[in-house]
Structures are given as C-alpha cells and as structure tokens.
Design a protein around this motif. Structure first.
Motif, short mmCIF file in Angstrom:
data_model
loop_
_atom_site.label_atom_id
_atom_site.label_comp_id
_atom_site.label_asym_id
_atom_site.label_seq_id
_atom_site.Cartn_x
_atom_site.Cartn_y
_atom_site.Cartn_z
N LYS A 1 0.81 -1.07 0.00
CA LYS A 1 -0.05 0.12 -0.06
C LYS A 1 0.87 1.25 0.16
O LYS A 1 0.67 2.23 -0.63
CB LYS A 1 -0.88 -0.09 1.10
CG LYS A 1 -2.12 -1.12 1.04
CD LYS A 1 -2.79 -1.05 2.42
CE LYS A 1 -4.16 -1.87 2.37
NZ LYS A 1 -5.17 -1.27 1.48
N LEU A 2 1.98 1.23 0.72
CA LEU A 2 2.73 2.34 1.04
C LEU A 2 3.43 2.70 -0.47
O LEU A 2 3.51 3.78 -0.97
CB LEU A 2 4.02 2.13 1.87
CG LEU A 2 3.40 2.14 3.34
CD1 LEU A 2 4.66 1.80 4.30
CD2 LEU A 2 3.31 3.53 3.71
N ALA A 3 3.90 1.59 -1.11
CA ALA A 3 4.53 1.60 -2.56
C ALA A 3 3.60 2.15 -3.41
O ALA A 3 4.21 2.92 -4.47
CB ALA A 3 5.17 0.07 -2.94
N ILE A 4 2.46 1.75 -3.43
CA ILE A 4 1.59 2.24 -4.54
C ILE A 4 1.09 3.54 -4.17
O ILE A 4 1.06 4.32 -5.17
CB ILE A 4 0.14 1.43 -4.55
CG1 ILE A 4 0.43 -0.28 -4.92
CG2 ILE A 4 -0.94 1.99 -5.18
CD1 ILE A 4 -0.68 -1.08 -4.82
N LEU A 5 0.92 4.17 -3.08
CA LEU A 5 0.68 5.47 -2.52
C LEU A 5 1.80 6.51 -3.12
O LEU A 5 1.61 7.44 -3.58
CB LEU A 5 0.31 5.63 -1.35
CG LEU A 5 -0.26 7.17 -0.92
CD1 LEU A 5 -1.41 7.66 -1.77
CD2 LEU A 5 -0.63 7.35 0.54
N ALA A 6 3.14 5.88 -2.94
CA ALA A 6 4.29 6.67 -3.27
C ALA A 6 4.33 6.87 -4.67
O ALA A 6 4.57 8.06 -5.17
CB ALA A 6 5.48 5.96 -2.77
N PHE B 1 9.62 4.04 0.75
CA PHE B 1 9.01 2.72 0.73
C PHE B 1 8.50 2.46 -0.72
O PHE B 1 7.61 1.46 -0.95
CB PHE B 1 7.65 2.69 1.76
CG PHE B 1 8.36 2.89 3.18
CD1 PHE B 1 8.62 1.86 3.83
CD2 PHE B 1 8.19 4.33 3.78
CE1 PHE B 1 9.30 1.94 5.06
CE2 PHE B 1 8.61 4.42 5.08
CZ PHE B 1 8.86 3.11 5.77
N ALA B 2 9.08 3.48 -1.71
CA ALA B 2 8.63 3.29 -3.06
C ALA B 2 9.18 1.74 -3.58
O ALA B 2 10.12 1.30 -2.98
CB ALA B 2 9.24 4.23 -3.78
N PHE B 3 8.62 1.41 -4.86
CA PHE B 3 9.02 0.20 -5.25
C PHE B 3 10.23 0.22 -5.74
O PHE B 3 10.78 1.35 -6.11
CB PHE B 3 8.14 -0.09 -6.48
CG PHE B 3 6.65 -0.51 -6.29
CD1 PHE B 3 6.45 -1.78 -5.89
CD2 PHE B 3 5.61 0.26 -6.86
CE1 PHE B 3 5.10 -2.09 -5.41
CE2 PHE B 3 4.26 0.02 -6.41
CZ PHE B 3 4.21 -1.32 -5.82
N LYS B 4 10.93 -0.89 -5.72
CA LYS B 4 12.45 -0.79 -5.84
C LYS B 4 12.85 -0.36 -7.49
O LYS B 4 13.71 0.06 -8.10
CB LYS B 4 13.28 -1.82 -5.60
CG LYS B 4 13.52 -2.02 -4.51
CD LYS B 4 14.48 -3.29 -4.10
CE LYS B 4 15.15 -3.31 -2.52
NZ LYS B 4 15.97 -4.18 -2.28
N GLY B 5 11.45 -0.74 -8.45
CA GLY B 5 11.67 -0.59 -9.77
C GLY B 5 11.80 1.01 -10.19
O GLY B 5 12.07 1.39 -11.17
N ALA B 6 11.28 1.79 -9.16
CA ALA B 6 11.35 3.28 -9.58
C ALA B 6 12.81 3.86 -9.57
O ALA B 6 13.09 4.80 -10.18
CB ALA B 6 10.73 4.03 -8.23
N ASN B 7 13.83 3.12 -9.16
CA ASN B 7 15.02 3.60 -9.27
C ASN B 7 15.94 2.28 -9.95
O ASN B 7 16.53 1.47 -9.46
CB ASN B 7 16.00 3.82 -7.85
CG ASN B 7 17.25 4.53 -8.01
OD1 ASN B 7 17.81 4.51 -9.14
ND2 ASN B 7 17.84 4.59 -6.91
N VAL C 1 -1.94 5.73 4.70
CA VAL C 1 -1.76 4.19 4.46
C VAL C 1 -2.25 3.35 5.79
O VAL C 1 -2.96 2.28 5.99
CB VAL C 1 -0.59 3.83 3.95
CG1 VAL C 1 -0.38 2.37 3.96
CG2 VAL C 1 -0.39 4.31 2.53
N MET C 2 -1.61 3.65 7.12
CA MET C 2 -1.57 3.26 8.11
C MET C 2 -3.06 3.28 8.81
O MET C 2 -3.61 2.17 9.17
CB MET C 2 -0.73 3.55 9.31
CG MET C 2 0.73 3.39 8.82
SD MET C 2 1.41 1.57 8.83
CE MET C 2 1.13 1.14 10.55
#
Length: 454
Positions: free
Chosen positions: A101-106, A122-128, A177-178
């Motif tokens: 949920k954190l990665a999607i919102l980020a 907390f973003a997806f690792k694929g972002a970098n 998210v929390m």
C-alpha cells in the motif's frame, strides 16, 4: 574436401582435449545434494503398516477397515504449529500488505526518491533503475504492470523498517496508509485501536498436478491455480463451539498473548492451513535463493496415511501413540490431553490446550499425536475410501468434497478419538477451538525406511 576433413579433425581433436569426460558418458554433473532436516521437524522413515481399525471394533471398521499400506519417508513437525509460529505468518502478511500500500501510494503521488525522509523511501525498487541488475531491469521492462492492479511484478523495498509508533510516522501519506489498516475510530474501545484483520490476506499460486495428469491436452496456464485466503484465526470459535459456556478469556487472549505463544494455534480452517504451508515454502526458498542453494520441497499437510503412520511411531497394531490399550500409564497418569472421566477436564492436568511439546513424544519424537488439538490432514472424508485407495502412498483428496479429515482427537474429545486409527471430519471452511495442524515435507535422497533400521 581435404580441407574440410582437416578442419573437422582439428575441431574434434580440440573438443576432445578440452573435455574432462574423455569422451565417455558420465552424465550431467549438478551440485552435490545433502539432505537438510528442516528446523523443528523430525525424519519419519518410510515403511509399511496396517492402517485402520482392528476387527473387534465393529463400529470403527465401517469407515476404517484394516489395510496394509506403504508410505515414503518424510519430515514432520515435532509439534503442532504454535500460536507463535502462526503469528509469524500473520505478521509477514500484514507487513507485506502495508509495504504494498505504501509503495502504490508513493507511486501515485510521485514520491519515488528512496533517499527521501517521507513515504518515498518505501517506493517500489523498480522506481530507481540504477539499483537493478540487467535481468531485473529486463523483467521489469517487459513484465511489470501486466496484472489486474498494474503493479504486479514490481519489487517491494524491504530494506527499510516499518514504523508502528504513531509519533514517528514520517509524513501524512504514511499516516494515510496506516489508517486504512486499522479498524475505524468508531469501532475502537478501551482507548485502543486494533488492526482490521480482514485486510490480512495471502495470495498464492500453485499447480494442480492431478488435473494436469488427467487431461494432458490442457495448457500449463490452465492448471495454474490462484488462491486468496484471509489468514487471521477465528478467535470467536472459543465462544461459538460451546453454547452456555464462559470462554471469553480464551477468545480475548489465546492467539496473541505471549502466555500462550507455545500453545497450538486453533481457529484455523483447512484452507488457512494450506495457505500457511505455501507461505512456509516461499519463506524458506526465498532464503535459499539468496544463498544460491537448491530449493527445498514444498511444505504441505500430511496425507491421512502419513499421519496415522507417524502417529503410530513404528508400533504395529497399537491403539495409541504410546501403545495402549489404556490412556493411563502404570503410575495412573494420563498420557494425553483429552476429556477423561466423564468430563473431568482437569484430571489430565489441563483444562483447555497445553503447550505443544507437553506429555511424552512417541518413538518418532512426535508430540501430542493424540489429544491436545485435532489436526487437519490433506484428505477428503469418504467412509469407503480405504476400500479403493492405492496401497502405496494412499491419498484421497477430492476438491469437490469439502469434508476434510481431522485426526488425533483433542482436549474436548473422549479417548476413542485419541486412537491412532479413529477418523473424523470437519468442513474445509470451518474453524474450531479444538482443531490445529502440523506440516510435513517430502524427504529427498536415498530412501530411508523403517525396515532398514531393524
């Protein structure tokens, strides 16, 4: 033509010189395999045994007539799965859900910098893409986002610890998210806001090999099954199972309180037990993948034959795991946790369940194969199944038959159900305060049999 023959001869000579097999058939050499006993498990050597009831139990032989069968070697949990062990599963699912949920919102708010102090970390690792290997980048570019949500295939960042202290939330997006993971404010009481456990769902896929074997024309994708299971135990089972009985303390404390950590988990459906097995396999193999080790066989529920063979502990025709024919030893002490003396639950030194390693183990070093909690097995209940099952590794599990076998008897059962040959069932989607489970794993390598030990 001469030049061609000369070149061929040179290439053949070079191939022979560079080969270590000297031109012989030596087979493909893989990594050397060493069987590794899983933590908390014991090896049950394969062998033959007489499964079912004795002829003098006229009622019991109706659904469990005596039958000689053989099972292969396998590992089995020494104890029933405990509250502590199942909580590890629950917390893993909870944390994975929060991270997703954190990665999607980020991603949605454009906060994808992993060095940011807020939700971006907390973003997806694929972002970098700079942190990705060539293979990871290829898979990300070609396969990510092809599922229902558009985020499938993206990698979660598990290097950053989650924050549960509300005073330390990094930003408002994190708090948002929390907030979705807890019950609404109006549903809180005693000044405490609790998790919304309906959000704790575990998704997994598996291959239906039985379906594939029966229809060889099916494509692989047709036998890949997807399941989503809400995995939190049903603690209300303590109330529902016993009308006009005060069991609220067990409902309130049994699963989560540390006082009961080493007690067997209950309130688990057959489907939740299957999901736990899938998660345990995933967790173990994820570690082995990081260490570049070969994968282990899947953890699973035991078949009905495996369970009975293990419960007997190598004793042929015994009534109980300790032999029998009585539920007491020669000093007058009860050998298991059950309902003795017409309902004197405390006579065996336990009112409800006891620690998973209480009482003496059987000769396979397995605890509480009789009593404490009944155990789910990977079998559908059919009163006539013993008549038609195979004599080697017998297994009957019809997905259209929701009556699943439970074995071993429990703290609320009379001694009859503690007998290693007694059969009972419950529906796959039912959860009870007296049913738990333990897992097994197939043994790989040179076959170990009980016969070879004699």
């Amino acid at each position: 033509m001469k030049k061609f023959l000369l070149i061929t001869a040179v290439l053949t000579l070079l191939a022979s010189c560079g080969s270590k097999d000297k031109g012989q058939l030596v087979g493909v050499k893989g990594k050397k395999w060493h069987p590794e006993k899983p933590y908390g498990m014991t090896l049950v050597p394969g062998g033959a045994f007489i499964m079912g009831k004795a002829d003098d139990d006229l009622a019991g032989i109706q659904d469990a007539p005596a039958k000689t069968v053989t099972v292969r070697a396998f590992y089995m949990d020494e104890t029933e799965i405990t509250n502590s062990e199942y909580r590890q599963f629950v917390e893993w699912v909870r944390d994975s859900t929060i991270r997703t949920k954190l990665a999607i919102l980020a991603d949605e708010v454009g906060e994808t910098d992993p060095t940011s102090p807020g939700i971006g970390q907390f973003a997806f690792k694929g972002a970098n893409e700079e942190d990705m290997s060539v293979y990871e980048k290829y898979m990300f570019d070609n396969y990510s986002g092809l599922g229902e949500t558009g985020y499938e295939g993206k990698k979660l960042n598990k290097d950053i610890d989650l924050v549960f202290d509300t005073a330390e939330y990094p930003d408002e997006f994190y708090a948002e998210v929390m907030d979705t993971m807890y019950l609404p404010i109006e549903e809180s009481y005693n000044g405490q806001r609790t998790w919304d456990v309906t959000k704790f769902k575990f998704q997994y896929t598996y291959m239906d090999i039985q379906k594939a074997a029966k229809n060889r024309n099916l494509r692989r994708k047709d036998v890949i099954m997807k399941e989503e299971v809400a995995i939190y135990p049903d603690t209300t089972a303590w109330i529902r199972d016993f009308a006009y009985s005060y069991n609220e303390p067990m409902h309130n404390d049994y699963f989560w309180h540390d006082a009961y950590s080493e007690y067997p988990v209950v309130g688990i459906t057959w489907k939740q037990a299957k999901a736990f097995c899938q998660w345990r396999t995933l967790k173990h193999n994820s570690y082995r993948k990081e260490k570049k080790k070969a994968f282990v066989n899947s953890y699973r529920l035991p078949s009905e034959a495996e369970w009975e063979y293990a419960a007997r502990g190598g004793l042929q025709a015994a009534t109980f795991p300790w032999g029998g024919p009585y539920a007491k030893n020669d000093r007058g002490c009860f050998m298991a946790n059950f309902k003795p003396l017409r309902g004197d639950y405390a006579a065996d030194q336990a009112l409800y369940t006891v620690e998973a390693d209480a009482y003496e183990p059987n000769d396979f070093n397995l605890y509480n194969m009789a009593g404490n909690v009944s155990e789910w097995v990977n079998a559908s209940y059919d009163p006539g199944s013993y008549e038609f099952v195979s004599t080697i590794n017998p297994s009957v599990n019809d997905k259209n038959n929701q009556r699943k076998v439970v074995r071993g008897g429990s703290w609320k059962d009379v001694a009859y159900f503690l007998q290693v040959s007694s059969r009972d069932y419950e529906y796959a989607d039912s959860s009870r305060s007296y049913i738990g489970f333990r897992t097994v794993q197939d043994y790989m390598g040179t076959e170990v049999t009980a016969n070879s030990r004699r």
